[in-house]
Design a protein around this motif. Structure first.
Motif, PDB file in Angstrom:
ATOM      1  N   ALA A 298     -50.505  63.999  20.599  1.00  0.00           N
ATOM      2  CA  ALA A 298     -49.500  62.981  20.215  1.00  0.00           C
ATOM      3  C   ALA A 298     -48.297  63.445  21.195  1.00  0.00           C
ATOM      4  N   ASP A 299     -48.113  64.437  21.967  1.00  0.00           N
ATOM      5  CA  ASP A 299     -47.073  64.804  22.708  1.00  0.00           C
ATOM      6  C   ASP A 299     -47.266  64.429  24.378  1.00  0.00           C
ATOM      7  N   LEU A 300     -48.464  63.679  24.363  1.00  0.00           N
ATOM      8  CA  LEU A 300     -48.855  63.383  25.787  1.00  0.00           C
ATOM      9  C   LEU A 300     -47.884  62.111  26.300  1.00  0.00           C
ATOM     10  N   PRO A 301     -47.636  61.722  27.621  1.00  0.00           N
ATOM     11  CA  PRO A 301     -47.176  60.813  27.985  1.00  0.00           C
ATOM     12  C   PRO A 301     -47.919  59.327  27.712  1.00  0.00           C
ATOM     13  N   ASP A 302     -47.720  58.411  27.676  1.00  0.00           N
ATOM     14  CA  ASP A 302     -48.218  56.865  27.356  1.00  0.00           C
ATOM     15  C   ASP A 302     -49.413  56.754  28.381  1.00  0.00           C
ATOM     16  N   ASN A 303     -49.155  57.068  29.650  1.00  0.00           N
ATOM     17  CA  ASN A 303     -50.490  56.902  30.264  1.00  0.00           C
ATOM     18  C   ASN A 303     -51.759  57.859  29.859  1.00  0.00           C
ATOM     19  N   GLU A 304     -51.413  58.828  29.507  1.00  0.00           N
ATOM     20  CA  GLU A 304     -52.632  59.759  29.418  1.00  0.00           C
ATOM     21  C   GLU A 304     -52.926  59.482  27.810  1.00  0.00           C
ATOM     22  N   LYS A 305     -52.198  58.937  26.969  1.00  0.00           N
ATOM     23  CA  LYS A 305     -52.667  58.309  25.668  1.00  0.00           C
ATOM     24  C   LYS A 305     -53.499  57.087  26.098  1.00  0.00           C
ATOM     25  N   LYS A 306     -53.151  56.261  26.974  1.00  0.00           N
ATOM     26  CA  LYS A 306     -53.950  54.990  27.230  1.00  0.00           C
ATOM     27  C   LYS A 306     -55.609  55.518  27.756  1.00  0.00           C
ATOM     28  N   VAL A 307     -55.572  56.655  28.598  1.00  0.00           N
ATOM     29  CA  VAL A 307     -56.822  57.185  29.150  1.00  0.00           C
ATOM     30  C   VAL A 307     -57.487  57.667  27.905  1.00  0.00           C
ATOM     31  N   LEU A 308     -56.880  58.328  26.934  1.00  0.00           N
ATOM     32  CA  LEU A 308     -57.692  58.989  25.798  1.00  0.00           C
ATOM     33  C   LEU A 308     -58.139  57.557  24.969  1.00  0.00           C
ATOM     34  N   ASP A 309     -57.473  56.658  24.985  1.00  0.00           N
ATOM     35  CA  ASP A 309     -57.932  55.395  24.144  1.00  0.00           C
ATOM     36  C   ASP A 309     -58.946  54.947  24.742  1.00  0.00           C
ATOM     37  N   ASP A 310     -59.015  54.918  26.079  1.00  0.00           N
ATOM     38  CA  ASP A 310     -60.245  54.337  26.970  1.00  0.00           C
ATOM     39  C   ASP A 310     -61.303  55.224  26.867  1.00  0.00           C
ATOM     40  N   TRP A 311     -61.336  56.621  26.784  1.00  0.00           N
ATOM     41  CA  TRP A 311     -62.262  57.257  26.214  1.00  0.00           C
ATOM     42  C   TRP A 311     -62.790  57.159  24.993  1.00  0.00           C
TER      43      TRP A 311
END
Length: 120
Positions: free
Chosen positions: A87-100
């Protein structure tokens, strides 16, 4: 663009389950000695047993038996990054997580949800 995560060979998946899976049981699902091999992402547990990359000696074995959300978001295979916290990650990393998550959802059965997961 919706098809960018589609597997090259179609995969027949079972309907996702929401059975509770304890952290203790998940931690045992590492593929060692032919055991089940599970990886959780955002609290959802995926059965990756058939993929050698997650088995002992495989390049992604560090994720086996864990919620690897943070490591996947950071595109990291470092053991210290394998954590359910994202939850504390920047938006670009959250997007990568959503892609995974999308990638896994199209390839592996969801066999349950980590008990008590707050990272859904």
């Amino acid at each position: 663009m919706a098809g960018k995560f589609e597997p090259k060979v179609p995969v027949k998946l079972n309907p996702p389950k929401d059975d509770p899976i304890s952290k203790e049981f998940l931690s045992q699902c590492t593929g060692v000695d032919g055991a089940l091999c599970y990886v959780a992402i955002k609290g959802k547990v995926f059965d990756v047993t058939g993929n050698k990359a997650y088995q002992p000696g495989g390049s992604y074995h560090v994720f086996a038996g864990h919620d690897a959300s943070r490591a996947l978001a950071k595109t990291s295979t470092k053991a210290e990054d394998v954590s359910p916290e994202w939850a504390d990650l920047p938006d670009n990393e959250k997007k990568v997580l959503d892609d995974w998550f999308t990638y896994f959802s199209k390839r592996y059965n969801i066999v349950g949800v980590v008990e008590g997961a707050a990272n859904l």
